[in-house]
Write a protein that holds these residues in place. Structure first.
Motif, mmCIF file in Angstrom:
data_model
loop_
_atom_site.group_PDB
_atom_site.id
_atom_site.type_symbol
_atom_site.label_atom_id
_atom_site.label_comp_id
_atom_site.label_asym_id
_atom_site.label_seq_id
_atom_site.Cartn_x
_atom_site.Cartn_y
_atom_site.Cartn_z
ATOM 1 N N ASN A 1 1.285 -1.501 0.111
ATOM 2 C CA ASN A 1 0.124 0.344 -0.322
ATOM 3 C C ASN A 1 1.447 1.032 -0.288
ATOM 4 N N ARG A 2 0.336 2.494 -0.378
ATOM 5 C CA ARG A 2 1.079 3.748 -0.568
ATOM 6 C C ARG A 2 1.689 4.313 0.619
ATOM 7 N N LEU A 3 3.264 4.785 0.086
ATOM 8 C CA LEU A 3 3.606 4.784 1.423
ATOM 9 C C LEU A 3 4.426 6.499 1.677
ATOM 10 N N ASN A 4 3.919 7.107 2.155
ATOM 11 C CA ASN A 4 4.718 8.516 2.395
ATOM 12 C C ASN A 4 6.244 9.058 2.169
ATOM 13 N N ASP A 5 6.288 8.301 2.209
ATOM 14 C CA ASP A 5 8.572 8.391 1.465
ATOM 15 C C ASP A 5 7.984 8.092 -0.476
ATOM 16 N N GLU A 6 9.054 9.496 -0.694
ATOM 17 C CA GLU A 6 9.831 9.306 -1.552
ATOM 18 C C GLU A 6 10.572 8.459 -2.343
ATOM 19 N N ALA A 7 10.366 8.819 -4.036
ATOM 20 C CA ALA A 7 10.935 6.743 -4.197
ATOM 21 C C ALA A 7 12.651 7.555 -4.416
ATOM 22 N N GLY A 8 13.335 6.029 -4.654
ATOM 23 C CA GLY A 8 15.215 6.112 -3.697
ATOM 24 C C GLY A 8 15.030 6.068 -3.384
ATOM 25 N N LYS A 9 14.225 5.950 -1.963
ATOM 26 C CA LYS A 9 14.757 6.469 -0.221
ATOM 27 C C LYS A 9 14.637 4.592 0.378
ATOM 28 N N ASP A 10 15.781 4.523 1.380
ATOM 29 C CA ASP A 10 15.993 3.268 1.808
ATOM 30 C C ASP A 10 15.139 3.643 2.961
ATOM 31 N N ILE A 11 14.413 2.476 3.693
ATOM 32 C CA ILE A 11 13.557 2.341 4.875
ATOM 33 C C ILE A 11 13.293 1.068 5.785
ATOM 34 N N THR A 12 13.206 1.070 6.820
ATOM 35 C CA THR A 12 13.603 -0.343 7.549
ATOM 36 C C THR A 12 12.218 -0.732 7.991
ATOM 37 N N LEU A 13 12.024 -1.589 7.360
ATOM 38 C CA LEU A 13 10.809 -2.345 7.842
ATOM 39 C C LEU A 13 10.806 -3.091 9.334
ATOM 40 N N GLN B 1 5.534 -12.296 19.184
ATOM 41 C CA GLN B 1 5.114 -12.350 19.973
ATOM 42 C C GLN B 1 4.232 -10.576 20.073
ATOM 43 N N PRO B 2 4.234 -9.633 19.411
ATOM 44 C CA PRO B 2 3.284 -9.869 18.074
ATOM 45 C C PRO B 2 4.915 -10.147 17.178
ATOM 46 N N TYR B 3 5.737 -9.345 17.541
ATOM 47 C CA TYR B 3 7.419 -9.208 16.319
ATOM 48 C C TYR B 3 8.136 -9.654 16.703
ATOM 49 N N LEU B 4 9.016 -9.803 15.843
ATOM 50 C CA LEU B 4 10.750 -10.016 16.679
ATOM 51 C C LEU B 4 11.686 -8.816 16.993
ATOM 52 N N THR B 5 11.716 -8.477 17.865
ATOM 53 C CA THR B 5 12.588 -7.556 17.971
ATOM 54 C C THR B 5 14.265 -7.019 17.413
ATOM 55 N N ASP B 6 14.316 -8.406 17.295
ATOM 56 C CA ASP B 6 16.034 -8.855 16.821
ATOM 57 C C ASP B 6 16.414 -8.137 15.657
ATOM 58 N N VAL B 7 15.818 -8.530 14.611
ATOM 59 C CA VAL B 7 14.834 -8.803 12.978
ATOM 60 C C VAL B 7 15.249 -7.468 11.634
ATOM 61 N N LYS B 8 15.416 -6.818 11.292
ATOM 62 C CA LYS B 8 14.963 -5.367 10.404
ATOM 63 C C LYS B 8 15.431 -5.904 9.462
ATOM 64 N N ILE B 9 14.442 -4.901 8.284
ATOM 65 C CA ILE B 9 14.454 -5.606 6.875
ATOM 66 C C ILE B 9 14.101 -4.082 6.170
ATOM 67 N N THR B 10 15.963 -4.287 5.039
ATOM 68 C CA THR B 10 15.513 -2.429 5.151
ATOM 69 C C THR B 10 15.386 -2.908 3.501
ATOM 70 N N ALA B 11 14.642 -2.147 3.200
ATOM 71 C CA ALA B 11 14.029 -2.147 1.288
ATOM 72 C C ALA B 11 13.741 -0.882 0.889
ATOM 73 N N ARG B 12 13.977 -0.691 -0.576
ATOM 74 C CA ARG B 12 14.822 1.199 -1.336
ATOM 75 C C ARG B 12 13.199 1.191 -1.970
ATOM 76 N N ILE B 13 12.575 2.090 -1.867
ATOM 77 C CA ILE B 13 11.372 2.058 -2.555
ATOM 78 C C ILE B 13 11.823 2.729 -4.164
ATOM 79 N N VAL B 14 11.335 1.993 -4.944
ATOM 80 C CA VAL B 14 11.451 1.923 -6.632
ATOM 81 C C VAL B 14 10.630 2.907 -7.071
ATOM 82 N N GLU B 15 8.888 2.951 -6.914
ATOM 83 C CA GLU B 15 9.006 4.682 -7.527
ATOM 84 C C GLU B 15 6.850 3.472 -6.961
ATOM 85 N N HIS B 16 6.090 4.658 -6.828
ATOM 86 C CA HIS B 16 4.808 5.094 -6.545
ATOM 87 C C HIS B 16 3.654 4.614 -7.489
#
Length: 98
Positions: free
Chosen positions: A18-30, A46-61
């Motif tokens: 779903n649409r995120l408010n960050d601009e294209a080309g920016k790296d975000i952490t999930l 339970q419900p989330y893991l605290t020691d696992v992070k996912i890095t993703a790059r916004i390609v386009e909207h």
């Protein structure tokens, strides 16, 4: 988890979220990771893991495919056809840090 939907991802995957408010080309952490599995190493949050992070790059909207809602009632002039395209963000999963 991105927004209100859950995705199964690995490094290098491209997902439509779903649409995120960050601009294209920016790296975000999930940081809302529900489950992590690497061979025999399986962790469940339970419900989330605290020691696992996912890095993703916004390609386009962009917009998703067109969905048609058609209502028909068996009376004269009683049909309606409405189309909708959901706004989406294309994410490229670059790194899963444990």
């Amino acid at each position: 988890q991105v927004g209100s939907k859950q995705y199964k991802v690995s490094e290098g995957d491209v997902i439509d979220a779903n649409r995120l408010n960050d601009e294209a080309g920016k790296d975000i952490t999930l940081d809302k990771v529900l489950l992590f599995a690497n061979g025999a190493d399986v962790r469940i949050g339970q419900p989330y893991l605290t020691d696992v992070k996912i890095t993703a790059r916004i390609v386009e909207h962009d917009k998703g495919e067109k969905l048609i809602a058609f209502k028909y009632r068996k009376r004269k002039n009683s049909a309606s056809k409405i189309g909708h395209r959901q706004k989406q963000t294309v994410l490229n999963i670059t790194k899963i840090a444990v």
